[in-house]
Design an enzyme around this catalytic site. Structure first.
Site: not given
Ligand SMILES: *Cc1c(COP(=O)(O)O)cnc(C)c1O
Length: 809
Positions: A483, A707
């Protein structure tokens, strides 16, 4: 070729059953999955993790008519056309047959062993010698108790020299390998502490390796790797700085891109360049040089050829290609044995409609009729759509096949026709000798993306699977959880390898994941964990088996099947025993049974539940309660339903910690991918996430990085920008020093905030250049811990835009 009667005479078996005495043997086999129709192999039923006797039927069906068994009670009545030989130990018999073949060979055979560098030295020697000699070499790292006999089988007197690698993991093994290889010369590459587990001390390990040289004339080795007490052995020919070394090294100078070496051989001083910058390569190179000197090559020739050596990436790589294709790149060497391995790997790939092969000529190989015959046999085994042959000598090569064949005189000619070639919907194997540089083709065929890649080692998956299987009873089935893109590591690439290794079931989370596997040719039963009504069409279309977790979905599915006039469709009933996620609670069992009793549309294939804390001893009693409750519910279902179904409750940690609960099947997830912290098993992490340094900056104290000026430099610093950001799955939580990456063996912390596609690392004090490789998670468990999560989340969070490259080594 040998006849079976010759083999019987040689093996002196306990008993034999011969119906066709003139049956001939062209290969040795032990893995029925790799057999091809028409192969006249001798099949050895080996007893390892799996009992090879189980595969006799499969081998017989594929045409094998000669078998070596150890089980005297094995019933052979169904195999009327086959010859059988019974021996005490089938591995030893395989080795004896190879040794018999070896004793018919009269060319020099060089046996290579050592802790590190065996494969490199073998491959480099082959490259150095192939310009003027016919070289037989054992493929890749076929150096084990089984690999060596298999790899020797195609050796013949048509070659000038053979290079055979031998590796051992415990005491006693080298004696067997020595008897098979019967080397005339030996090479000892290095001695270190790698792979120490099987030995009581380093002396024992050394002595064991040295057994390979029992009968050799010469042993070529670096001085520093030979213990004092052995130095007296007059057969040893060494390189090193001591006066006694035959190739005496006077001076080594490290330059930017190479080493400059001065040394003395037979009284003459030479100087030469070694085109590498790491010590291991330098040592391996000097060992190869000494071998060539001893073979009579002049230093002039040798120092020229050395310059052409390149670091080897010997791994077979599977990459996503352009136009709906997969590219298997194996363009560093070409000989029949390694072609055989690569073709096997091609054969396992079912994801696209066509299989195509691009094959260069063989270096250092004479086209004798025998060689040509063997090549034809190899190529006929596989159902090829197209065969592109590169090299003049292929002009006269014939092959009776349906494949479309084109011959190009050179790689340049092939690339010049590139636009007229079609590789779409295909798995393309590119197999070529080094000098043909077919990697140029592979580069054009594979998709370019930014330089962050996840490398996945398919061999490691096989290893991990083997480890868990060894914890199971032979009758316990294994369901592999694929999965979430196989926990982040791929879809059909992983499923193919699991299918090849005979797991019993695959499990996906969503129907789309299952249908993708079906379209890629995966035939195993597939269970889907949380099906939705809207996907029922696809469930039927792709033959996927749904988990049924509520009365509502059960009724809807039955209703749907009625409309399709289908019956006995396999379903998997999920019981809730404490997870409280999906599943039937104890109080719902009566209703479940009522619903099931009055219908014929579905049939229970399995009933399962999920443990919430199987790896944690704190929850031992809760786990016991879960198992107990599960057993009770199963009992009620079974006594009403009246037929058998598969029972399963263990996930990875359940397999290790609750052997009493393995029941009929287990569900292996994270452990397959190499992460099972306290299992005490020898697992391999299957993936490495790598990126590269895009730019390096030297910045003064007090500047800020990124930033919001979060990364303030406390000193003059060196900052590297790497191409991975939160959009790739590198969480913002790793910013400002929380995350650490590995550059040239050293850890470098992040600095400043993580950006979307990039982030910055403080590499002050680390030797690094732009373009250098960076390992993003040097320790995945530790990294997960640092941001308060678990490896599952980190792995599955790596974005699909990060290119996956698969290795099979
Ligand atoms: C994911 C999953 C597993 C596998 O769990 P691991 O801890 O990765 O072994 C098993 N069963 C179910 C129902 C799952 O959803």
């Amino acid at each position: 070729m040998y006849e079976i009667t010759q083999i019987i005479d040689f093996l002196n078996p306990i008993q034999s059953h011969v119906v066709n005495p003139s049956s001939s043997i062209d290969s040795l086999a032990y893995d029925s999955r790799k057999l091809h129709a028409g192969q006249r192999g001798l099949f050895f039923a080996l007893k390892g993790q799996q009992d090879g006797h189980k595969y006799v039927a499969d081998a017989y069906r594929k045409g094998v008519r000669n078998f070596v068994l150890s089980d005297l009670n094995f019933n052979i009545s169904a195999y009327t056309e086959a010859n059988f030989i019974w021996v005490k130990d089938t591995v030893r018999a395989l080795q004896h047959v190879a040794a018999m073949h070896r004793s018919h060979i009269h060319i020099p055979v060089v046996g290579i062993t050592g802790s590190n560098g065996k494969t490199i030295v073998k491959e480099w020697l082959a490259q150095l010698l192939k310009a003027d000699r016919k070289v037989y070499q054992s493929p890749k790292s076929y150096n084990s108790q089984i690999g060596v006999p298999i790899s020797l089988w195609h050796m013949s007197n048509d070659y000038d020299i053979a290079l055979i690698e031998a590796g051992i993991s415990t005491v006693g093994e080298m004696t067997h390998l020595e008897q098979i290889i019967q080397p005339t010369w030996g090479i000892f590459t290095s001695f270190g502490t790698a792979h120490q587990e099987g030995f009581t001390s380093t002396t024992v390990k050394f002595e064991e390796k040295w057994q390979l040289f029992r009968q050799v004339e010469k042993i070529i080795a670096p001085s520093t790797h030979i213990p004092e007490n052995v130095l007296g052995d007059e057969r040893i020919i060494r390189w090193g700085t001591q006066d006694t070394a035959k190739l005496r090294i006077k001076n080594i100078e490290q330059l930017a891109d190479s080493y400059h070496v001065q040394g003395c051989y037979q009284g003459i001083l030479y100087s030469w360049k070694v085109p590498f910058t790491d010590k291991g390569s330098l040592e391996n190179c000097l060992t190869c040089m000494l071998v060539l000197l001893e073979l009579g090559y002049s230093m002039e020739v040798i120092s020229e050829r050395i310059l052409l050596l390149r670091p080897l990436d010997m791994r077979l790589k599977l990459k996503k290609g352009k136009h709906n294709s997969s590219i298997i790149d194996d363009s560093y060497s070409n000989d029949l044995a390694s072609l055989n391995i690569a073709l096997d790997f091609l054969n396992q790939q079912n994801q696209f409609k066509y299989k195509k092969l691009v094959l260069s000529d063989f270096e250092g190989e004479e086209w004798t009729p025998r060689f040509e015959h063997k090549l034809q046999n190899l190529l006929m085994r596989i159902d090829l759509e197209e065969l592109l042959l590169v090299g003049e000598r292929f002009r006269d090569f014939t092959l009776s096949t349906d494949a479309k064949i084109q011959v190009f005189e050179s790689t340049a000619a092939l690339l010049a026709s590139y636009n007229s070639l079609d590789f779409s919907d295909s798995v393309v194997l590119i197999k070529g000798a080094r000098k043909y540089h077919l990697e140029e083709l592979s580069k054009r065929l594979t998709q370019q993306s930014h330089e962050t890649v996840m490398q996945i080692n398919l061999k490691a998956i096989e290893n991990n699977l083997r480890q868990y299987r060894s914890k199971l009873e032979p009758s316990t089935k294994l369901m592999a959880m694929v999965k979430a893109f196989s926990y982040g590591s791929g879809s059909f690439e992983i499923a193919n390898i699991l299918q090849f290794n005979n797991v019993d079931y695959l499990t996906v989370a969503f129907v789309d994941e299952g249908s993708e596997l079906r379209r890629a040719g995966v035939k195993l039963p597939i269970m889907v964990l949380s099906p939705h009504e809207s996907t029922f069409e696809d469930i039927i279309l792709y033959n996927i088996e749904p988990e049924i977790y509520s009365i509502k979905i059960l009724k809807a599915f039955i209703h749907f099947l009625k409309g399709k006039e289908l019956s006995a469709y396999p379903i998997h009933i999920k019981l809730d025993t404490g997870m409280h996620r999906l599943g039937f609670c104890e109080s719902e069992i009566d209703l479940l049974l009522d619903t099931l009793e009055n219908q014929s549309q579905v049939k229970i294939q399995s009933v399962f539940s999920h443990l919430v804390g199987a790896g944690d001893t704190h929850f031992s009693s809760f786990t016991q309660e879960q198992i107990h409750l599960y057993q009770n519910m199963v009992h009620r279902i079974k006594s009403t339903i009246g037929y058998d179904f598969i029972r399963h409750i263990c996930n990875t940690s359940g397999i290790v910690h609750h052997p009493e609960a393995h029941l009929d099947m287990v569900r292996l997830g994270i452990g397959l991918y190499g992460y099972d912290a306290n299992s005490g098993m020898d697992l391999e992490e299957i993936s490495v996430l790598k990126t590269t340094i895009t730019q390096i900056k030297r910045l003064p104290q007090d500047e800020t990085i990124g930033y919001d000026r979060k990364g303030v430099l406390q000193r003059d610093s060196v900052i590297a920008t790497v191409k991975i950001g939160y959009a790739d799955g590198y969480s913002r939580r790793f910013g400002n020093g929380v995350g650490k990456m590995l550059i040239n063996g050293k850890q470098a912390p992040t600095i400043g905030n993580i950006c979307m596609d990039m982030c910055m690392l403080d590499i002050t004090g680390i030797e690094a250049q732009e373009g250098d490789e960076v390992v993003v998670f040097p320790d995945l468990l530790e990294a997960a811990h640092q941001i308060g999560t678990i490896p599952y989340e980190l792995l599955t969070g790596i974005s699909s835009r990060v290119k996956r490259i698969y290795y099979y080594e």
